[in-house]
Design an enzyme around this catalytic site. Structure first.
Site, mmCIF file in Angstrom:
data_model
loop_
_atom_site.group_PDB
_atom_site.id
_atom_site.type_symbol
_atom_site.label_atom_id
_atom_site.label_comp_id
_atom_site.label_asym_id
_atom_site.label_seq_id
_atom_site.Cartn_x
_atom_site.Cartn_y
_atom_site.Cartn_z
ATOM 1 N N ASP A 67 -20.661 -24.657 38.710
ATOM 2 C CA ASP A 67 -21.546 -25.542 39.466
ATOM 3 C C ASP A 67 -20.932 -26.005 40.779
ATOM 4 O OD1 ASP A 67 -19.618 -27.077 38.191
ATOM 5 O OD2 ASP A 67 -21.014 -27.972 36.775
ATOM 6 N N ASP A 136 -22.563 -37.122 27.647
ATOM 7 C CA ASP A 136 -23.929 -36.987 27.115
ATOM 8 C C ASP A 136 -24.189 -35.580 26.578
ATOM 9 O OD1 ASP A 136 -23.989 -35.534 29.441
ATOM 10 O OD2 ASP A 136 -25.552 -36.724 30.433
ATOM 11 N N GLU A 143 -27.945 -31.312 32.251
ATOM 12 C CA GLU A 143 -28.089 -32.629 31.642
ATOM 13 C C GLU A 143 -29.047 -32.568 30.446
ATOM 14 O OE1 GLU A 143 -26.128 -34.856 32.397
ATOM 15 O OE2 GLU A 143 -25.987 -35.317 34.528
HETATM 16 C C1 GLP Z 1 -18.802 -32.558 35.167
HETATM 17 C C2 GLP Z 1 -18.807 -31.017 35.240
HETATM 18 C C3 GLP Z 1 -18.720 -30.416 33.862
HETATM 19 C C4 GLP Z 1 -17.621 -31.123 33.116
HETATM 20 C C5 GLP Z 1 -18.017 -32.535 32.806
HETATM 21 C C6 GLP Z 1 -16.913 -33.349 32.173
HETATM 22 O O1 GLP Z 1 -19.984 -33.149 35.453
HETATM 23 N N1 GLP Z 1 -19.925 -30.460 35.926
HETATM 24 O O2 GLP Z 1 -18.477 -29.018 33.969
HETATM 25 O O3 GLP Z 1 -17.359 -30.470 31.905
HETATM 26 O O4 GLP Z 1 -18.537 -33.183 33.919
HETATM 27 O O5 GLP Z 1 -16.020 -33.815 33.137
HETATM 28 P P1 GLP Z 1 -14.572 -34.337 32.773
HETATM 29 O O6 GLP Z 1 -13.830 -33.136 32.329
HETATM 30 O O7 GLP Z 1 -14.026 -34.881 34.068
HETATM 31 O O8 GLP Z 1 -14.720 -35.344 31.723
#
Ligand code: GLP
Length: 261
Positions: A67, A136, A143
């Site tokens: 992404d 979530d 989402e």
């Molecule tokens: C972000 C990314 C995800 C990631 C998630 C968790 O929004 N787009 O790919 O897995 O949130 O983030 P973190 O690893 O910082 O908790």
């Protein structure tokens, strides 16, 4: 699903790095799907260490990131292009032409999204999709309520995700509202998925994804119908799992011939 519970995030990331290293040994031109966020940082650090020791080679590897934020060019310091460069790509011998991150500046996002999917297919499909998980249950930026068959497209972030990601921006008001993300259908086409989750904040989402119903309200739960999924957790992220002891027991008692698979 193979649930691998380790005492710490470091230990779980070392297991994950071994899975990646083994794949690259068997298939030096493998295609990896890569995530951003806090979670994969230890994995990237470990892979960089293995690369420096000459134990992994990225020369023929191709990558596709999950992404990117809409409106952020590749030079933007908070873009996922920059994140990946800073935390992974600049430390390894990957060829720039083999690196793909969605273009946050694409003028026509639907057309770009179709192209991104075509590029994945032209590369032979993703061999190993590495994933984090949001509190979530989101994977990539899919989402809750995202179609479980969704493809690469624009998404609007949930308020909680903007809050969670504020740590990378120095304030929630600076977090963009829109992103381009691979869809859940795109992720599900990878030959193998490897999801990492650390910390108690992820335990609820992990429990839903592994032991709950398959539902668009926990997008990671779609992985239950993927044939080859490994989930690497630390103790806190595994805290909500009812069958944690069973998963530990299974991992400790793998048949000898399967130990390194
Ligand atoms: C972000 C990314 C995800 C990631 C998630 C968790 O929004 N787009 O790919 O897995 O949130 O983030 P973190 O690893 O910082 O908790």
């Amino acid at each position: 699903m193979e649930i691998i519970i380790q005492p710490t995030a470091e230990a779980a990331s070392a297991v994950a790095a071994e899975i990646v290293a083994r794949l690259l040994c068997e298939k030096p031109d493998a295609v990896l799907g890569l995530p951003t966020g806090q979670t994969p940082l230890l994995l990237y650090r470990e892979l960089i260490r293995l690369y420096r020791k000459g134990q992994v080679d990225f020369r023929r590897v191709t990558t596709f990131n999950l992404d990117e934020y809409v409106g952020f060019g590749s030079k933007h310091p908070q873009s996922y292009h920059s994140f990946m460069r800073e935390h992974f790509f600049r430390h390894i011998n990957i060829s720039q032409k083999n690196v793909h991150v969605p273009d946050g500046m694409a003028k026509n996002i639907p057309a770009f999204s179709v192209r991104y999917e075509k590029m994945i297919r032209a590369a032979g499909g993703i061999d190993l999709q590495i994933l984090g998980i949001g509190a979530d249950g989101h994977i990539g930026f899919n989402e809750p309520s995202s179609s479980l068959a969704s493809r690469t497209r624009i998404k609007t972030l949930a308020p909680q995700t903007r809050k969670d990601n504020a740590k990378f921006f120095g304030g929630e008001n600076k977090v963009p509202y829109h992103v381009i993300t691979m869809g859940i259908g795109t992720i599900m086409e990878a030959r193998q998925c490897l999801l990492l989750a650390f910390g108690g904040k992820k335990s609820h989402a992990v429990a839903g994804a592994v032991e709950g119903a398959i539902t668009a309200m926990n997008p990671a739960s779609a992985l239950q119908v993927h044939p080859t999924v490994k989930i690497c957790l630390d103790k806190s992220a595994a805290a909500g799992l009812q069958k944690a002891d069973y998963y530990r027991w299974v991992y400790e008692n793998k048949p000898a011939w399967q130990k390194n698979c």
